[in-house]
Write a protein that holds these residues in place. Structure first.
Motif, PDB file in Angstrom:
ATOM      1  N   MET A 112      29.357 -45.067  -4.152  1.00  0.00           N
ATOM      2  CA  MET A 112      28.952 -44.189  -3.344  1.00  0.00           C
ATOM      3  C   MET A 112      27.192 -43.487  -3.616  1.00  0.00           C
ATOM      4  N   ILE A 113      27.260 -43.781  -5.484  1.00  0.00           N
ATOM      5  CA  ILE A 113      25.960 -43.820  -5.897  1.00  0.00           C
ATOM      6  C   ILE A 113      25.317 -44.324  -5.752  1.00  0.00           C
ATOM      7  N   ILE A 114      25.493 -45.768  -5.520  1.00  0.00           N
ATOM      8  CA  ILE A 114      24.342 -46.220  -5.277  1.00  0.00           C
ATOM      9  C   ILE A 114      24.518 -46.786  -3.464  1.00  0.00           C
ATOM     10  N   TYR A 115      24.832 -46.091  -2.696  1.00  0.00           N
ATOM     11  CA  TYR A 115      24.810 -46.133  -0.803  1.00  0.00           C
ATOM     12  C   TYR A 115      24.290 -45.412  -1.241  1.00  0.00           C
ATOM     13  N   PHE A 116      24.100 -43.553  -1.528  1.00  0.00           N
ATOM     14  CA  PHE A 116      23.041 -42.951  -1.178  1.00  0.00           C
ATOM     15  C   PHE A 116      21.631 -43.811  -1.693  1.00  0.00           C
ATOM     16  N   VAL A 117      21.799 -43.690  -3.201  1.00  0.00           N
ATOM     17  CA  VAL A 117      20.256 -44.167  -3.661  1.00  0.00           C
ATOM     18  C   VAL A 117      19.540 -45.498  -2.407  1.00  0.00           C
ATOM     19  N   VAL A 118      20.539 -46.592  -2.125  1.00  0.00           N
ATOM     20  CA  VAL A 118      19.459 -46.906  -1.083  1.00  0.00           C
ATOM     21  C   VAL A 118      19.364 -46.303   0.270  1.00  0.00           C
ATOM     22  N   TRP A 119      20.549 -45.969   0.506  1.00  0.00           N
ATOM     23  CA  TRP A 119      19.782 -45.098   1.749  1.00  0.00           C
ATOM     24  C   TRP A 119      18.934 -44.010   1.932  1.00  0.00           C
ATOM     25  N   CYS A 120      19.057 -43.626   0.547  1.00  0.00           N
ATOM     26  CA  CYS A 120      17.350 -42.194   0.349  1.00  0.00           C
ATOM     27  C   CYS A 120      16.307 -43.309   0.256  1.00  0.00           C
ATOM     28  N   VAL A 121      16.053 -44.109  -0.319  1.00  0.00           N
ATOM     29  CA  VAL A 121      14.723 -44.937  -0.432  1.00  0.00           C
ATOM     30  C   VAL A 121      14.371 -45.487   1.269  1.00  0.00           C
ATOM     31  N   VAL A 122      15.120 -46.210   1.835  1.00  0.00           N
ATOM     32  CA  VAL A 122      15.612 -46.637   3.153  1.00  0.00           C
ATOM     33  C   VAL A 122      14.468 -46.073   3.904  1.00  0.00           C
ATOM     34  N   TYR A 123      15.321 -44.418   3.986  1.00  0.00           N
ATOM     35  CA  TYR A 123      15.445 -43.617   4.963  1.00  0.00           C
ATOM     36  C   TYR A 123      13.900 -42.788   4.665  1.00  0.00           C
ATOM     37  N   PHE A 124      13.457 -43.184   3.624  1.00  0.00           N
ATOM     38  CA  PHE A 124      11.802 -42.081   2.677  1.00  0.00           C
ATOM     39  C   PHE A 124      11.276 -43.236   3.434  1.00  0.00           C
ATOM     40  N   THR A 125      11.163 -44.142   2.930  1.00  0.00           N
ATOM     41  CA  THR A 125      10.199 -45.148   3.525  1.00  0.00           C
ATOM     42  C   THR A 125       9.967 -45.604   4.693  1.00  0.00           C
ATOM     43  N   ILE A 126      11.493 -45.607   5.279  1.00  0.00           N
ATOM     44  CA  ILE A 126      10.348 -45.406   6.782  1.00  0.00           C
ATOM     45  C   ILE A 126      10.027 -44.155   8.019  1.00  0.00           C
ATOM     46  N   LYS A 127      10.352 -43.049   6.788  1.00  0.00           N
ATOM     47  CA  LYS A 127       9.536 -42.062   7.581  1.00  0.00           C
ATOM     48  C   LYS A 127       8.382 -42.050   7.206  1.00  0.00           C
ATOM     49  N   ALA A 128       7.938 -42.513   5.586  1.00  0.00           N
ATOM     50  CA  ALA A 128       6.747 -42.345   5.206  1.00  0.00           C
ATOM     51  C   ALA A 128       6.329 -43.695   6.089  1.00  0.00           C
ATOM     52  N   THR A 129       6.530 -44.425   6.870  1.00  0.00           N
ATOM     53  CA  THR A 129       5.458 -45.816   7.470  1.00  0.00           C
ATOM     54  C   THR A 129       5.657 -44.698   8.757  1.00  0.00           C
ATOM     55  N   SER A 130       6.337 -44.405   9.568  1.00  0.00           N
ATOM     56  CA  SER A 130       6.019 -43.710  10.474  1.00  0.00           C
ATOM     57  C   SER A 130       5.169 -43.098  10.085  1.00  0.00           C
ATOM     58  N   LYS A 131       5.406 -41.625   9.771  1.00  0.00           N
ATOM     59  CA  LYS A 131       4.170 -40.775   9.196  1.00  0.00           C
ATOM     60  C   LYS A 131       2.535 -41.969   9.120  1.00  0.00           C
ATOM     61  N   ASN A 132       2.149 -42.626   8.797  1.00  0.00           N
ATOM     62  CA  ASN A 132       1.386 -43.677   8.846  1.00  0.00           C
ATOM     63  C   ASN A 132       0.930 -43.848   9.886  1.00  0.00           C
ATOM     64  N   PHE A 133       1.823 -45.256  10.912  1.00  0.00           N
ATOM     65  CA  PHE A 133       1.501 -45.360  12.336  1.00  0.00           C
ATOM     66  C   PHE A 133       1.028 -44.139  12.995  1.00  0.00           C
ATOM     67  N   ASN A 134       2.105 -42.934  13.464  1.00  0.00           N
ATOM     68  CA  ASN A 134       1.576 -41.935  14.152  1.00  0.00           C
ATOM     69  C   ASN A 134      -0.001 -40.733  13.492  1.00  0.00           C
ATOM     70  N   GLU A 135      -0.329 -41.657  12.178  1.00  0.00           N
ATOM     71  CA  GLU A 135      -1.888 -41.123  12.129  1.00  0.00           C
ATOM     72  C   GLU A 135      -2.720 -42.146  12.447  1.00  0.00           C
ATOM     73  N   LYS A 136      -2.371 -43.634  12.261  1.00  0.00           N
ATOM     74  CA  LYS A 136      -3.412 -44.214  13.121  1.00  0.00           C
ATOM     75  C   LYS A 136      -3.608 -44.599  14.184  1.00  0.00           C
ATOM     76  N   LEU A 137      -2.238 -43.758  14.952  1.00  0.00           N
ATOM     77  CA  LEU A 137      -2.427 -43.729  16.436  1.00  0.00           C
ATOM     78  C   LEU A 137      -2.823 -42.335  17.018  1.00  0.00           C
ATOM     79  N   LYS A 138      -3.512 -41.541  16.669  1.00  0.00           N
ATOM     80  CA  LYS A 138      -4.300 -40.281  16.780  1.00  0.00           C
ATOM     81  C   LYS A 138      -5.888 -40.335  16.823  1.00  0.00           C
TER      82      LYS A 138
END
Length: 138
Positions: A112-138
């Motif tokens: 559970m600990i490893i799953y949630f650490v990996v999940w959080c890293v992936v989630y926040f990485t994708i969220k940051a990447t999406s934010k950067n893409f959206n800023e570039k599209l504006k």
């Protein structure tokens, strides 16, 4: 057949074969680093089949994160449950962990600990990447 079931099976078939390859590499390394290392034919067979199924399920379970009409919580719970069952059964069947309450509880906590650490890293990485893409599209 549901398109997500087809995708689950497709992904599992595409990547399931990596499990036995990884099993072979690990057995090779252990055999070179451990004196008198011996596996019986039955152990090898169970190891190959169970690792194939583990890799199949692991690859297929990624489809849960792409079902758009599901909430993050629902996809997370399905993904987590599928992986937990697959990993715990594989580890117990291969006797990599003993079938004892203490060991299963320890395995569950670590999983559970490893799953949630990996999940959080992936989630926040994708969220940051999406934010950067959206800023570039504006």
């Amino acid at each position: 057949m549901n398109k997500y079931v087809k995708e689950f099976l497709h992904r599992g078939l595409m990547f399931g074969g990596f499990g036995p390859i990884i099993f072979g590499i690990i057995v090779f390394i252990v055999s070179k680093t451990t004196e008198n290392f011996i596996l019986e034919a039955g152990e090898v067979f169970i190891g190959i089949v169970s690792i194939y199924l583990l890799a199949f399920v692991h690859a297929g379970a990624s489809v849960f994160n792409q079902i758009e009409h599901w909430s993050i919580g629902k996809s997370l719970l399905c993904h987590l449950s599928t992986l937990y069952v697959a990993y715990s059964l594989c580890y117990v069947i291969n006797t990599w962990i003993p079938f004892e309450p203490k060991m299963l509880l320890l395995f569950t906590a670590i999983f559970m600990i490893i799953y949630f650490v990996v999940w959080c890293v992936v989630y926040f990485t994708i969220k940051a990447t999406s934010k950067n893409f959206n800023e570039k599209l504006k």
